[in-house]
Design an enzyme around this catalytic site. Sequence first.
Site, PDB file in Angstrom:
ATOM      1  N   GLU A 113       0.857  -1.194   0.000  1.00  0.00           N
ATOM      2  CA  GLU A 113       0.000   0.000   0.000  1.00  0.00           C
ATOM      3  C   GLU A 113       0.884   1.231   0.000  1.00  0.00           C
ATOM      4  O   GLU A 113       2.114   1.130   0.113  1.00  0.00           O
ATOM      5  CB  GLU A 113      -0.935  -0.007   1.222  1.00  0.00           C
ATOM      6  CG  GLU A 113      -2.035  -1.060   1.114  1.00  0.00           C
ATOM      7  CD  GLU A 113      -2.990  -1.049   2.290  1.00  0.00           C
ATOM      8  OE1 GLU A 113      -3.406   0.032   2.718  1.00  0.00           O
ATOM      9  OE2 GLU A 113      -3.294  -2.138   2.788  1.00  0.00           O
ATOM     10  N   HIS A 230      -8.951   9.392   2.526  1.00  0.00           N
ATOM     11  CA  HIS A 230      -8.591   8.235   1.703  1.00  0.00           C
ATOM     12  C   HIS A 230      -8.794   8.618   0.242  1.00  0.00           C
ATOM     13  O   HIS A 230      -9.850   9.137  -0.128  1.00  0.00           O
ATOM     14  CB  HIS A 230      -9.454   7.023   2.066  1.00  0.00           C
ATOM     15  CG  HIS A 230      -8.891   5.749   1.559  1.00  0.00           C
ATOM     16  ND1 HIS A 230      -8.897   5.426   0.216  1.00  0.00           N
ATOM     17  CD2 HIS A 230      -8.271   4.726   2.194  1.00  0.00           C
ATOM     18  CE1 HIS A 230      -8.304   4.246   0.067  1.00  0.00           C
ATOM     19  NE2 HIS A 230      -7.916   3.802   1.246  1.00  0.00           N
ATOM     20  N   ARG A 276      -0.521   8.589   1.292  1.00  0.00           N
ATOM     21  CA  ARG A 276      -1.911   8.974   1.081  1.00  0.00           C
ATOM     22  C   ARG A 276      -2.153  10.479   0.981  1.00  0.00           C
ATOM     23  O   ARG A 276      -3.017  10.926   0.231  1.00  0.00           O
ATOM     24  CB  ARG A 276      -2.740   8.458   2.253  1.00  0.00           C
ATOM     25  CG  ARG A 276      -3.687   7.420   1.821  1.00  0.00           C
ATOM     26  CD  ARG A 276      -4.391   6.825   2.981  1.00  0.00           C
ATOM     27  NE  ARG A 276      -4.324   5.390   2.824  1.00  0.00           N
ATOM     28  CZ  ARG A 276      -4.826   4.532   3.666  1.00  0.00           C
ATOM     29  NH1 ARG A 276      -5.412   4.960   4.768  1.00  0.00           N
ATOM     30  NH2 ARG A 276      -4.739   3.255   3.436  1.00  0.00           N
ATOM     31  N   HIS A 337     -11.263   9.689   6.322  1.00  0.00           N
ATOM     32  CA  HIS A 337     -11.036   8.265   6.577  1.00  0.00           C
ATOM     33  C   HIS A 337     -10.467   7.993   7.965  1.00  0.00           C
ATOM     34  O   HIS A 337     -10.801   6.996   8.584  1.00  0.00           O
ATOM     35  CB  HIS A 337     -10.068   7.754   5.508  1.00  0.00           C
ATOM     36  CG  HIS A 337      -9.735   6.306   5.600  1.00  0.00           C
ATOM     37  ND1 HIS A 337     -10.676   5.317   5.436  1.00  0.00           N
ATOM     38  CD2 HIS A 337      -8.552   5.660   5.834  1.00  0.00           C
ATOM     39  CE1 HIS A 337     -10.091   4.123   5.549  1.00  0.00           C
ATOM     40  NE2 HIS A 337      -8.812   4.310   5.811  1.00  0.00           N
ATOM     41  N   ARG A 372      -0.764   9.008   8.612  1.00  0.00           N
ATOM     42  CA  ARG A 372      -0.578   7.597   8.978  1.00  0.00           C
ATOM     43  C   ARG A 372      -0.123   6.760   7.787  1.00  0.00           C
ATOM     44  O   ARG A 372      -0.657   6.884   6.680  1.00  0.00           O
ATOM     45  CB  ARG A 372      -1.908   7.058   9.479  1.00  0.00           C
ATOM     46  CG  ARG A 372      -1.918   5.589   9.806  1.00  0.00           C
ATOM     47  CD  ARG A 372      -3.297   5.200  10.279  1.00  0.00           C
ATOM     48  NE  ARG A 372      -4.265   5.381   9.222  1.00  0.00           N
ATOM     49  CZ  ARG A 372      -4.777   4.390   8.506  1.00  0.00           C
ATOM     50  NH1 ARG A 372      -4.419   3.159   8.734  1.00  0.00           N
ATOM     51  NH2 ARG A 372      -5.656   4.641   7.568  1.00  0.00           N
TER      52      ARG A 372
END
Length: 523
Positions: A113, A230, A276, A337, A372
């Site tokens: 990811e 997100h 992200r 998110h 994060r």
Amino acid sequence: MQILEFDTVVIGSGLAGLSAAYHSSNFGRVAIVTKSQLDVSNSYYAQGGIAAAIAADDSPEQHAHDTLVTGRGICDTDAVDVLVREGRERVRELIDLGMQFDKENGNFVLGLEGGHTKRRILHAGGDATGKELTCFKLQLIRQKKNVEAFEFVAAVKLLQQNNRIVGVQAYDFKTNKNVIFRTKAVILATGGLSRLFARSTNPHTATGDGIALAYEAGARLADLEFIQFHPSALYIPGKEAYLISEAVRGEGAWLLNHKGERFMKDIHPLAELAPRDVVAYSIFRQIQKSGEKHIFLSLKHLDKAKIRNRFKNIDKHLREFGYDLTEDRLPISPAAHYMVGGVRTNLDAETNISGLFVCGEVASTGVMGANRLASNSLLECLVFGKRASVKAAQLQMHDYDFVDPAPIVLDQPNEQLFLQYQNELAELMSKNLGIVRNRKDLENALNRFSAIVEDFDEDLNEYNLIKIRNTALICKLIAQAALVREESRGGHIREDFQKESPDFKTHIIQQKNKNIEFEPIRK
Ligand code: SIN
């Protein structure tokens, strides 16, 4: 009022709460208090998986490196070190207990990811990791005779004596009665607050209740301005933002603009797998430039059978929306998110209030920084859920000699009023505190949030009115922190301060009846 006594009271039933309850049961009687059902939580819906450096070519050091880079300079290094080392042990422990992560030819299948430089995401049931993990923990907990679950019971106040937690006041929706939980330790694991925004990937329960509870009790909060959006939530006007896991991009999915261009290739060396914050912001800019409401995610070039097998749930859900995961260009846009900041803790998940511990999304343990790293959250739940319970077990029960607090009542007609305020606040949060912010918008929003807080007395005793006040209060705290942080970093982007500033390489701390403070990053 009914009074019940437990050694530990865990509020919330996501993976952090369940981990805390499981480990606490080794030391005494445990209550799990949840305003909904045991299996309604953000953790339950996690699709991606759980990051752990278990591959032969990986190491905790490399995992820590990726976490720190993604966290943009404000992760507490000591906490990250605990996360990656103990996280790996907690995951191995789960495997030994029988948790089934997906395997191929006897080896764990590791996903990728955004922000990870190695394949290190363990998953279960393809894209149902959260469900599999929480169900596994629940089944372990159900075997424990000394853990009692209280579903549809909302914690409304932390009770203290001499700056020490002595209990929790709660409202039981099944009996319409107040309950006092007497305890020596409360472990707050109430999850996030992304439902404060109009467009969110989270379940309806993610309203930041733990932040309000802890703040009112005098706990220190950190870095509330950082909200993770997100990048890939399905965009269908009038419909909920359905999460399409980043793991899909880990398997090679492309982000395309309306001209059909893979724009991320020109923005970051990791392209679609950049951290992200970078991807969400880049999509925001594409949407702004095109005047459209979304961009596209495309998997058309990938092995169809493999994709359908790996992402069974997403595939099924998309069909219900009329899309084919492997064929169609999927309309997506970012959605709120994850709450990156939270209630400030030390390495043992302890807060500044004796007997109050916090873990999971509601905590600011220091591992998330300004952004994060994907799939680090379930790991954080395992690590700090256990640490909280071990430390809590060292406390002694104290005498309790104050009068019962004023009872909470439920006046059903006020629910409509709450929903009106909730909608107004969510629109304002999305418009003025979304991916890109500026002083004027933040001040306007803050004025409205403050006015609502003022309109609702601090000593309210009706549940819906308390919720209105708490929701406005949390929005106000986020706006205040966002105004103070005059820079762009991670999940906080200011168009009036577009660069990262060394002056803000610090935590922003908020505490009731105190001025905002800065706290140095721990080494
Ligand atoms: C995802 O599957 O993309 C979400 C995982 C996470 O938020 O860590």
